[in-house]
Design a protein around this motif. Structure first.
Motif, short mmCIF file in Angstrom:
data_model
loop_
_atom_site.label_atom_id
_atom_site.label_comp_id
_atom_site.label_asym_id
_atom_site.label_seq_id
_atom_site.Cartn_x
_atom_site.Cartn_y
_atom_site.Cartn_z
N UNK A 42 0.84 -1.19 0.00
CA UNK A 42 0.00 0.00 0.00
C UNK A 42 0.88 1.24 0.00
N UNK A 43 0.46 2.24 -0.74
CA UNK A 43 1.24 3.48 -0.78
C UNK A 43 1.29 4.16 0.58
N UNK A 44 0.35 3.81 1.46
CA UNK A 44 0.35 4.35 2.83
C UNK A 44 1.59 3.92 3.61
N UNK A 45 2.14 2.76 3.28
CA UNK A 45 3.22 2.18 4.09
C UNK A 45 4.61 2.40 3.48
N UNK A 46 4.70 3.09 2.36
CA UNK A 46 6.00 3.26 1.69
C UNK A 46 7.00 3.99 2.56
N UNK A 47 6.64 5.13 3.09
CA UNK A 47 7.61 5.97 3.80
C UNK A 47 7.97 5.44 5.17
N UNK A 48 7.11 4.64 5.76
CA UNK A 48 7.38 4.15 7.11
C UNK A 48 8.56 3.19 7.15
N UNK A 49 8.84 2.53 6.05
CA UNK A 49 9.96 1.58 6.01
C UNK A 49 10.65 1.64 4.65
N UNK A 50 10.95 2.86 4.21
CA UNK A 50 11.45 3.06 2.85
C UNK A 50 12.76 2.32 2.62
N UNK A 51 13.66 2.37 3.58
CA UNK A 51 14.97 1.77 3.41
C UNK A 51 14.92 0.28 3.12
N UNK A 52 14.13 -0.46 3.89
CA UNK A 52 14.04 -1.89 3.65
C UNK A 52 13.22 -2.20 2.42
N UNK A 53 12.25 -1.33 2.11
CA UNK A 53 11.40 -1.53 0.94
C UNK A 53 12.22 -1.55 -0.34
N UNK A 54 13.14 -0.61 -0.46
CA UNK A 54 13.89 -0.49 -1.72
C UNK A 54 15.00 -1.53 -1.85
N UNK A 55 15.29 -2.25 -0.77
CA UNK A 55 16.27 -3.32 -0.86
C UNK A 55 15.62 -4.71 -0.89
#
Length: 235
Positions: A42-55
Motif C-alpha cells: 500500500x502506498x500508505x506504508x511506503x515511507x514508514x519503512x522506505x529503506x528496507x522496501x527499496x532493498x
C-alpha cells in the motif's frame, strides 16, 4: 534464485486489473521457468519503512487503481527506482505517476499535477482524457523511428510494429507536455492513432517502461504478455 516484486498500489480483489496483475506475473514466471514472488504494498506504508522496501524487492510494478492513498510517497519510490536502475513497470495509473515524477524531478515542473488529485491545478501534466479509454481495445503503433530498433527494449519485446491492447483508464499524459518528456529522455515509443503517448521507455535504464493500457489484462499461461515477461527477465 527467487526474485520478489513489490506491486505498489491499494490492492482490491474485486478490481479486475489487480487480479490480472497477479495472474500475469504467474503466467510469465511459469513460461520463463522463474521463481517469482510478489507482494502488494500500500502506498500508505511506503515511507514508514522506505529503506528496507527499496532493498527487499528486485523490481516494482506501479499498479492501476489510482488515486493512491499517498501520491507523494509513490513518486518518491518511483524516483528512487529510476535513479537506482531498479526494474520498474507502470501500467495505467502507474504510467500516469511515472510521468508526474519525471516531469517534477527531471523537467523541473515542480508543480506538475494529476487531474485525478487536483483537477484545477495550473500544471496538469496528467489530465482527463477527452474520450475515456476504459474498457476499450485499441491499436498501438510502435515508434521504431524514435529509437534505433536495437536500443528500444519495447520493440525487442513485441518484435512487431503494431499491438492491440486493452485499456482501463480515464486519464493520460497531457499532449502539451509530451514533447518535453520525450526530448528529456522519457521516450514515447508507442502511440495511438492521434500520435498520443501510450508507451514510454527510459532507454538507458535496465527496465523502465510505462504503459497507459493494462498489458496484464491480455496475458494467459499460453501466451504471457511480452512486456511482463520482459520485466521478469530483468529482475
Amino acid at each position: 534464485m527467487k526474485k520478489t516484486i513489490g506491486i505498489i498500489g491499494e490492492y482490491n480483489p474485486e478490481f479486475p486489473p489487480h487480479t490480472a496483475t497477479n495472474e500475469a506475473i504467474q503466467h510469465a514466471a511459469k513460461k520463463l521457468d522463474l521463481v517469482v514472488d510478489f507482494e502488494w504494498v500500500s502506498t500508505e506504508s511506503i515511507l514508514s519503512d522506505f529503506g528496507s522496501l527499496v532493498t527487499k524487492y528486485n523490481g516494482f510494478w506501479i499498479a492501476p487503481g489510482s488515486p493512491y492513498k499517498n501520491m507523494g510517497a509513490t513518486l518518491e519510490l518511483i524516483q528512487y527506482a529510476r535513479l537506482h536502475n531498479i526494474p520498474t513497470l507502470g501500467t495505467c495509473g502507474g504510467f500516469q505517476h511515472m510521468v508526474i515524477e519525471f516531469a517534477r524531478n527531471v523537467l523541473g515542473i515542480t508543480d506538475a499535477e494529476h487531474a485525478e488529485y487536483d483537477p484545477y491545478a495550473s500544471r496538469l501534466v496528467v489530465n482527463h482524457l477527452t474520450c475515456s479509454l476504459a474498457g476499450q481495445t485499441l491499436k498501438i503503433s510502435l515508434k521504431t523511428e524514435v529509437l534505433p530498433q536495437h536500443k528500444s527494449l519495447v520493440y525487442q519485446l513485441y518484435n512487431e510494429t503494431e499491438a492491440i491492447e486493452k485499456y482501463y483508464c480515464n486519464f493520460g499524459l497531457n499532449p502539451a507536455y509530451q514533447a518535453q518528456l520525450h526530448q528529456a529522455g522519457f521516450k514515447v515509443v508507442g502511440t495511438d492513432e492521434t500520435d498520443e503517448a501510450r508507451i514510454m521507455e527510459l532507454p538507458a535504464h535496465r527496465f523502465y517502461i510505462a504503459t497507459l493500457f493494462v498489458p496484464q489484462n491480455s496475458s494467459t499461461f499460453e501466451k504471457p504478455h511480452p512486456l511482463v515477461s520482459g520485466f521478469l527477465s530483468k529482475l
